[in-house]
Design an enzyme around this catalytic site. Structure first.
Site, PDB file in Angstrom:
ATOM      1  CG  ASP A 278      -1.982   1.037   1.195  1.00 31.05           C
ATOM      2  OD1 ASP A 278      -2.253   1.566   0.097  1.00 31.05           O
ATOM      3  OD2 ASP A 278      -2.573   1.337   2.249  1.00 31.05           O
TER       4      ASP A 278
ATOM      5  CG  ASP B 223      -3.189   3.713  -3.319  1.00 31.11           C
ATOM      6  OD1 ASP B 223      -4.162   2.960  -3.544  1.00 31.11           O
ATOM      7  OD2 ASP B 223      -3.151   4.498  -2.354  1.00 31.11           O
ATOM      8  CD  GLU B 224      -5.325  -1.891  -1.107  1.00 33.01           C
ATOM      9  OE1 GLU B 224      -5.597  -2.724  -0.230  1.00 33.01           O
ATOM     10  OE2 GLU B 224      -6.091  -0.954  -1.434  1.00 33.01           O
TER      11      GLU B 224
END
Length: 355
Positions: free
Chosen positions: A9, A104-105
């Site tokens: 993350d 973003d993960e």
């Protein structure tokens, strides 16, 4: 089978990109979302803004009240997407099974590709590569399932790296508040607290029947499994051939005994050859990695003329390269070998398949 799942993350992704693009913003409270005098919510904010209680999805006007000196930025999604693509490219190069959850993960499934003892080094290398190529920090959690790895990634933010080894899930979860458990929202947390559940340990001590009676069949069953660190969900990534298959060992004591080192090398070679055979992968090269007591690390590679699956040919080349590479001094802190330049293809049964 023990699974090895990594969850990554990015830290305050949009705000961190704005700071990377505009270094003068570093150390300032940044809020990405738009004009606070208009309707809208916070997309993300820097950790300097979070100190004031600002968080994602908060109305912008409320964020301005909490942090009046914050710098509000409308945001540039195309820029963020470009950064995301660079990061995901790094991930897909180091792991054959990647599930991109959001911009973003992502989850990475290293089961059968990396030993549990070495996955922490892989996690650090991923963080290093991302920082080197983007200037951004990330937080990584490693565990036996998605739930544990996701919780571990948020445990030491920002710039965290935490591994929960298989068998330690219950102990990791036990002291945490019930609100930390994924799937326990504000209303569920409030309901559970009224019934005397404050820590995840309280859920662990309750029977499945009690949780079902309290929350219903679906929710009760989920809580019973989740509080024990059990999550059967798989990493839904497109399976690709790995770029390499390797195994390495860091010794408790430095070793200079050539015969012992050759024995270690042979065991490593058999292990990675077996993995290649399981996936019906041929290889065209390999590399040997050594590390001296002073942590200086060296790698030597070799490339065959054609793809092969012949263990005898591989073993002969590996030992020949090792003998020319290492003379017995200084002693070694680490030794490893990797198969490289892998290819899917028909695995022709050979005499060596019984290894």
């Amino acid at each position: 089978m023990k699974r090895i799942i990594l969850h990554i993350d990015m830290d305050a992704f949009f705000a961190s990109i704005e700071i990377a693009e505009n270094p003068h913003l570093k150390g300032l409270p940044i809020i990405v979302g738009g004009n606070p005098d208009r309707r809208g919510v916070v997309s993300t904010c820097s950790y300097e803004a979070r100190v004031y209680g600002v968080h994602s999805a908060m109305p912008l006007h409320e964020a301005k009240k909490l942090c009046p000196k914050a710098i509000f930025i409308t945001g540039n999604y195309s820029l963020y997407k470009n950064y995301s693509e660079k990061i995901m490219k790094i991930l897909t190069k180091v792991c054959p099974i990647v599930e991109i959850v959001s911009i973003d993960e992502a989850y990475l499934d290293f089961t059968n590709f990396v030993d549990e003892e070495h996955i922490l080094e892989i996690g650090q290398e991923i963080k290093n590569q991302i920082f080197y190529k983007t200037g951004l920090t990330s937080s990584i959690g490693i565990g036996s399932c998605k739930l544990i790895s996701k919780m571990a990634s948020s445990f030491q933010k920002p710039n965290g790296l935490l591994q929960i080894k298989s068998g330690l899930e219950v102990e990791f979860l036990k002291p945490l508040d019930i609100g930390k458990l994924p799937g326990v929202g504000t209303k569920t947390e409030e309901h559970l607290r009224k019934k005397g559940f404050f820590k995840i340990s309280d859920l662990q001590e309750a029977s499945l029947e009690k949780l079902i009676d309290l929350m219903g069949v679906s929710r009760g069953y989920y809580l019973h499994k989740a509080c024990l660190g059990r999550d059967p969900r798989v990493v839904e990534g497109e399976k690709r051939s790995p770029k390499s298959i390797g195994k390495e060992e860091t010794f408790d004591k430095d070793i200079a005994d050539i015969l012992l080192l050759q024995e270690v090398l042979e065991n490593q070679l058999k292990a990675i050859f077996e993995k290649a055979k399981e996936r019906k992968l041929r290889f065209k090269g390999f590399s040997i990695k050594i590390r001296h007591p002073d942590f200086k690390t060296f790698t030597k590679s070799y490339t065959f003329k054609n793809f092969t699956q012949n263990y005898h040919e591989l073993r002969k080349a590996v030992f020949s390269l090792f003998e020319s590479f290492y003379s017995g001094s200084p002693p070694l802190r680490l030794l490893g070998v990797s198969l490289e330049n892998l290819s899917d293809g028909y695995w022709q049964p050979t005499f060596w398949d019984d290894l």
